[in-house]
Design an enzyme around this catalytic site. Sequence first.
Site, PDB file in Angstrom:
ATOM      1  N   HIS A  59      -2.481  -1.142  -3.495  1.00 13.01           N
ATOM      2  CA  HIS A  59      -3.618  -0.235  -3.336  1.00 13.01           C
ATOM      3  C   HIS A  59      -3.384   1.007  -4.190  1.00 13.01           C
ATOM      4  O   HIS A  59      -2.500   1.812  -3.910  1.00 13.01           O
ATOM      5  CB  HIS A  59      -3.783   0.187  -1.866  1.00 13.01           C
ATOM      6  N   MET A 107      -0.131   1.205   5.219  1.00 14.94           N
ATOM      7  CA  MET A 107      -0.872   1.474   6.445  1.00 14.94           C
ATOM      8  C   MET A 107      -2.041   0.509   6.586  1.00 14.94           C
ATOM      9  O   MET A 107      -2.624   0.076   5.600  1.00 14.94           O
ATOM     10  CB  MET A 107      -1.401   2.905   6.440  1.00 14.94           C
ATOM     11  N   SER A 114       0.853  -1.183   0.000  1.00 16.75           N
ATOM     12  CA  SER A 114       0.000   0.000   0.000  1.00 16.75           C
ATOM     13  C   SER A 114       0.893   1.239   0.000  1.00 16.75           C
ATOM     14  O   SER A 114       1.703   1.400  -0.904  1.00 16.75           O
ATOM     15  CB  SER A 114      -0.961  -0.029   1.198  1.00 16.75           C
ATOM     16  N   THR A 115       0.774   2.098   1.002  1.00 18.67           N
ATOM     17  CA  THR A 115       1.510   3.369   1.017  1.00 18.67           C
ATOM     18  C   THR A 115       3.017   3.134   0.888  1.00 18.67           C
ATOM     19  O   THR A 115       3.608   2.400   1.659  1.00 18.67           O
ATOM     20  CB  THR A 115       1.237   4.126   2.336  1.00 18.67           C
ATOM     21  N   ASP A 120      -4.571  -4.722   5.994  1.00 12.69           N
ATOM     22  CA  ASP A 120      -4.934  -5.558   4.858  1.00 12.69           C
ATOM     23  C   ASP A 120      -3.780  -6.503   4.531  1.00 12.69           C
ATOM     24  O   ASP A 120      -2.634  -6.072   4.371  1.00 12.69           O
ATOM     25  CB  ASP A 120      -5.264  -4.687   3.638  1.00 12.69           C
TER      26      ASP A 120
END
Length: 349
Positions: free
Chosen positions: A197, A290, A171-172, A293
Amino acid sequence: MPPRILVIDDSAVVRTALAQILGRVGMLVETAGDPIIAMDKMRRQRPDAIVLDIEMPRMDGLTFLQKLMREDPIPVVVCSGLAGPGTEVALSALEEGAVDIVTKPRLGVKGFLEDSAQRLVHVVRAAVQARVRARAPVAAARKLSADAVLPPKRPPVIRDTTHKVAVVGASTGGTEALRALLEAMPPDAPGIAIVQHMPEVFTEQFARRLDASCRIEVKEARPNDRLAPGRALIAPGNHHLVVRRSGALYFVDVVDGPPVSLHRPSVNVLFRSAAQAAGPNAVGVILTGMGDDGADGLVELKAAGAHTIAQDEATSVVFGMPKEAIARGGVHEILPLPRIAHAILKWTV
């Protein structure tokens, strides 16, 4: 102390909408109509994170980002249009140090942003936690890399026996982590399925950029694509990615469905499908990001006999997803990003 957010956008409508959405969850929001005004405000009060438009008067967002990352790094979320040149420039911004993207259409901006408020808040909260480092502009280096002649890619290898596969979630900060991971892969690397993501529309161009710089084939996944050695498949934005087995071969399905763990695509969906389809023939990797997930899915992969790896805190932009997977007992190895490609290869030969 509530986080301080600086919204830089030449649209008063966007500035107002973003300020209202972020203010409702307790963030302290300042706004600026262009980077020149923003720099003056930053001299008086340093923000914890910035939401940055790309196309602005006096100084474009990419130039401002390069200057910021060189002189005084602050986490930046790019606010970009859904189509056209904005897509390419937003991906360049990620290469230059931005931590994530939020999208906006050219029409109906206020309503769209309100509908996307949950993701917006999640992304900005992640940015506040992100660790960014000073860096020189990478545009020239990326151009040289793109201009370099890579050896011709071999077609994916389809073997008669069941092969190993890798599944990766991020993600991030994940776009650049994935670049580092995939550029380290040799042409005969195992098939890799990836959830990053990222908003819809951006994933196809992201895959193309990686394909140009990697020795393996990288593409946005399509239904019934083979997950074969020498190929990495990236989940399309706004769709889940699922691994399935047919005889000795692996394929992927691209499916609709509600968000899982607040995300679509969801890392948990990918990992759970790999646990069921591949079990001990899989390697699961959870990278920077973050939230949680992928944490439960990695636990299921490990229980199914897969080898599991988490990126370490020191090399993660946000140590959320790896930390949760480690805390739940789903991780065999915790490794710095530069060592993860070698570990995947070790467990899939």
